[in-house]
Design a protein around this motif. Structure first.
Motif, PDB file in Angstrom:
ATOM      1  N   PHE A  62       0.826  -1.206   0.000  1.00  0.00           N
ATOM      2  CA  PHE A  62       0.000   0.000   0.000  1.00  0.00           C
ATOM      3  C   PHE A  62       0.867   1.266   0.000  1.00  0.00           C
ATOM      4  O   PHE A  62       0.550   2.241  -0.700  1.00  0.00           O
ATOM      5  CB  PHE A  62      -0.923   0.013   1.217  1.00  0.00           C
ATOM      6  N   ALA A  63       1.946   1.272   0.795  1.00  0.00           N
ATOM      7  CA  ALA A  63       2.808   2.449   0.861  1.00  0.00           C
ATOM      8  C   ALA A  63       3.425   2.751  -0.499  1.00  0.00           C
ATOM      9  O   ALA A  63       3.492   3.915  -0.922  1.00  0.00           O
ATOM     10  CB  ALA A  63       3.908   2.230   1.904  1.00  0.00           C
ATOM     11  N   SER A  64       3.861   1.716  -1.204  1.00  0.00           N
ATOM     12  CA  SER A  64       4.475   1.916  -2.522  1.00  0.00           C
ATOM     13  C   SER A  64       3.461   2.451  -3.522  1.00  0.00           C
ATOM     14  O   SER A  64       3.755   3.383  -4.288  1.00  0.00           O
ATOM     15  CB  SER A  64       5.060   0.592  -3.027  1.00  0.00           C
ATOM     16  N   ILE A  65       2.267   1.886  -3.531  1.00  0.00           N
ATOM     17  CA  ILE A  65       1.233   2.329  -4.475  1.00  0.00           C
ATOM     18  C   ILE A  65       0.857   3.783  -4.214  1.00  0.00           C
ATOM     19  O   ILE A  65       0.770   4.605  -5.148  1.00  0.00           O
ATOM     20  CB  ILE A  65      -0.012   1.424  -4.369  1.00  0.00           C
ATOM     21  N   MET A  66       0.649   4.137  -2.943  1.00  0.00           N
ATOM     22  CA  MET A  66       0.250   5.515  -2.619  1.00  0.00           C
ATOM     23  C   MET A  66       1.364   6.511  -2.895  1.00  0.00           C
ATOM     24  O   MET A  66       1.105   7.658  -3.282  1.00  0.00           O
ATOM     25  CB  MET A  66      -0.205   5.590  -1.164  1.00  0.00           C
ATOM     26  N   ALA A  67       2.614   6.095  -2.706  1.00  0.00           N
ATOM     27  CA  ALA A  67       3.737   7.000  -3.000  1.00  0.00           C
ATOM     28  C   ALA A  67       3.770   7.357  -4.476  1.00  0.00           C
ATOM     29  O   ALA A  67       4.058   8.497  -4.856  1.00  0.00           O
ATOM     30  CB  ALA A  67       5.052   6.342  -2.581  1.00  0.00           C
ATOM     31  N   VAL A  68       3.485   6.393  -5.326  1.00  0.00           N
ATOM     32  CA  VAL A  68       3.463   6.634  -6.769  1.00  0.00           C
ATOM     33  C   VAL A  68       2.260   7.496  -7.150  1.00  0.00           C
ATOM     34  O   VAL A  68       2.372   8.449  -7.937  1.00  0.00           O
ATOM     35  CB  VAL A  68       3.444   5.300  -7.542  1.00  0.00           C
ATOM     36  N   LEU A  69       1.088   7.199  -6.583  1.00  0.00           N
ATOM     37  CA  LEU A  69      -0.142   7.898  -6.961  1.00  0.00           C
ATOM     38  C   LEU A  69      -0.196   9.327  -6.430  1.00  0.00           C
ATOM     39  O   LEU A  69      -0.561  10.256  -7.164  1.00  0.00           O
ATOM     40  CB  LEU A  69      -1.358   7.120  -6.454  1.00  0.00           C
ATOM     41  N   PHE A  70       0.173   9.514  -5.154  1.00  0.00           N
ATOM     42  CA  PHE A  70      -0.040  10.808  -4.507  1.00  0.00           C
ATOM     43  C   PHE A  70       1.204  11.685  -4.443  1.00  0.00           C
ATOM     44  O   PHE A  70       1.093  12.914  -4.409  1.00  0.00           O
ATOM     45  CB  PHE A  70      -0.587  10.595  -3.092  1.00  0.00           C
ATOM     46  N   LEU A  71       2.373  11.077  -4.404  1.00  0.00           N
ATOM     47  CA  LEU A  71       3.609  11.856  -4.315  1.00  0.00           C
ATOM     48  C   LEU A  71       4.361  11.905  -5.637  1.00  0.00           C
ATOM     49  O   LEU A  71       5.398  12.561  -5.736  1.00  0.00           O
ATOM     50  CB  LEU A  71       4.528  11.268  -3.228  1.00  0.00           C
ATOM     51  N   ARG A  72       3.848  11.168  -6.630  1.00  0.00           N
ATOM     52  CA  ARG A  72       4.484  11.110  -7.958  1.00  0.00           C
ATOM     53  C   ARG A  72       5.922  10.602  -7.881  1.00  0.00           C
ATOM     54  O   ARG A  72       6.782  10.998  -8.680  1.00  0.00           O
ATOM     55  CB  ARG A  72       4.439  12.484  -8.645  1.00  0.00           C
ATOM     56  N   GLU A  73       6.195   9.768  -6.889  1.00  0.00           N
ATOM     57  CA  GLU A  73       7.520   9.161  -6.807  1.00  0.00           C
ATOM     58  C   GLU A  73       7.648   8.072  -7.863  1.00  0.00           C
ATOM     59  O   GLU A  73       6.653   7.429  -8.242  1.00  0.00           O
ATOM     60  CB  GLU A  73       7.762   8.579  -5.411  1.00  0.00           C
ATOM     61  N   ARG A  74       8.862   7.859  -8.315  1.00  0.00           N
ATOM     62  CA  ARG A  74       9.102   6.841  -9.339  1.00  0.00           C
ATOM     63  C   ARG A  74       9.248   5.470  -8.678  1.00  0.00           C
ATOM     64  O   ARG A  74       9.957   5.315  -7.684  1.00  0.00           O
ATOM     65  CB  ARG A  74      10.364   7.166 -10.132  1.00  0.00           C
ATOM     66  N   PHE A  75       8.543   4.510  -9.239  1.00  0.00           N
ATOM     67  CA  PHE A  75       8.656   3.134  -8.759  1.00  0.00           C
ATOM     68  C   PHE A  75       9.596   2.401  -9.707  1.00  0.00           C
ATOM     69  O   PHE A  75       9.217   2.025 -10.812  1.00  0.00           O
ATOM     70  CB  PHE A  75       7.281   2.455  -8.732  1.00  0.00           C
ATOM     71  N   GLU A  76      10.847   2.234  -9.260  1.00  0.00           N
ATOM     72  CA  GLU A  76      11.873   1.665 -10.118  1.00  0.00           C
ATOM     73  C   GLU A  76      11.801   0.131 -10.106  1.00  0.00           C
ATOM     74  O   GLU A  76      11.153  -0.473  -9.251  1.00  0.00           O
ATOM     75  CB  GLU A  76      13.266   2.112  -9.633  1.00  0.00           C
ATOM     76  N   PHE A  77      12.515  -0.456 -11.042  1.00  0.00           N
ATOM     77  CA  PHE A  77      12.551  -1.918 -11.119  1.00  0.00           C
ATOM     78  C   PHE A  77      13.134  -2.517  -9.850  1.00  0.00           C
ATOM     79  O   PHE A  77      12.677  -3.559  -9.370  1.00  0.00           O
ATOM     80  CB  PHE A  77      13.377  -2.366 -12.336  1.00  0.00           C
ATOM     81  N   TYR A  78      14.131  -1.848  -9.262  1.00  0.00           N
ATOM     82  CA  TYR A  78      14.745  -2.400  -8.051  1.00  0.00           C
ATOM     83  C   TYR A  78      13.770  -2.347  -6.877  1.00  0.00           C
ATOM     84  O   TYR A  78      13.850  -3.163  -5.958  1.00  0.00           O
ATOM     85  CB  TYR A  78      16.064  -1.697  -7.718  1.00  0.00           C
TER      86      TYR A  78
END
Length: 299
Positions: free
Chosen positions: A261-277
């Motif tokens: 959940f933390a990773s999904i919300m970081a991408v959706l709300f903070l526009r952080e990049r979800f890298e392959f690593y």
């Protein structure tokens, strides 16, 4: 109505619980520049104490004779599991991403497993040992940004280091819960929350002496209210109810959803990049936890 479909109600409550805990990583990033880390910790636990005084007075009064006998132990638990963990968590938000915070938070069950081995002499089965190795690989993957060739020169990000130290504190709290007194969950939570608030006062004092006092912004006050209501209060009450419906063993597995959940919300709300690593680390951490749970259930 919960008695009609207890499993479905439990699943719903526990999913909401882990979503609230995943939200905590997002709030730690949103709080930067709006409210200081120690102000957030202090206001969070003060708010929880006030809410519990409203709804849990009967539990506290009934359990007080037992709680009083265990007061030093419970104060230590609240200081470690609530104050120290959250203080490090919110400081980390100034130095690392919410995705990193969420993924690294998934290491808590492994630290608990190691703590049980060290302090409670609970052996680690071979399959659990593999789980520990996989989770550690996930942590190293985040720390190295997936570049294992640089491990020899690796300097762990300060924020990632704070998260890992905080996870150790929370794991110590989790291991300590095995020796909790036989009282209601709300009574126990109220005493530890009060201890967490008291333990946060020296922290906010030191922070003020070092950096001066800057009042929280309007957004900062809103974040303090959100973190009090959702990750602290709603999540804990829902978790207590979920455990009562399906048991602590099955409910504990849902904690694995927190980094997701933390990773999904970081991408959706903070526009952080979800890298392959990040994906690789998340799979390693969740796989390690899964193997550890499998080993626990077989034991």
């Amino acid at each position: 109505q919960m008695t009609k479909h207890p499993q479905l109600w439990a699943y719903a409550l526990l999913v909401i619980t882990t979503w609230c805990w995943g939200l905590n990583a997002i709030i730690s990033r949103l709080a930067v520049g709006e409210i200081s880390p120690m102000q957030l910790v202090t206001l969070r636990w003060l708010g929880v104490v006030l809410l519990l005084l409203l709804i849990a007075r009967r539990h506290i009064l009934r359990d007080w004779p037992i709680l009083c006998r265990h007061l030093p132990y419970l104060c230590l638990m609240g200081a470690c599991g609530f104050s120290a963990f959250n203080a490090l968590f919110y400081v980390a938000g100034h130095h690392t991403t919410a995705v990193n915070i969420g993924v690294l938070q998934g290491s808590i069950p492994i630290f608990v497993l190691l703590g049980n081995l060290m302090f409670l002499r609970q052996p680690i089965r071979p399959i659990q040992g593999i789980g520990v190795v996989l989770t550690l690989l996930g942590v190293v993957t985040v720390a190295s940004h997936g570049d294992f060739a640089q491990l020899g020169e690796l300097r762990i990000n300060r924020g990632d280091g704070f998260v890992l130290i905080g996870c150790v504190f929370y794991a110590a709290y989790s291991v300590g819960l095995s020796r909790r007194p036989d009282v209601s969950a709300l009574g126990l939570f109220a005493v530890m929350a009060a201890a967490a608030w008291l333990a946060s006062l020296p922290l906010v004092t030191i922070e003020t002496l070092q950096q001066g006092w800057t009042a929280p912004s309007a957004t900062g006050w809103l974040l303090a209210a959100l973190v009090t209501l959702l990750p602290s209060f709603v999540a804990q009450v829902f978790f207590i109810q979920g455990v009562s419906l399906i048991g602590s063993g099955r409910a504990g597995v849902f904690v694995n959803l927190v980094p997701v959940f933390a990773s999904i919300m970081a991408v959706l709300f903070l526009r952080e990049r979800f890298e392959f690593y990040h994906a690789t680390a998340l799979l390693l951490v969740l796989g390690g936890i899964g193997l550890s749970e499998l080993g626990k259930s077989r034991a």
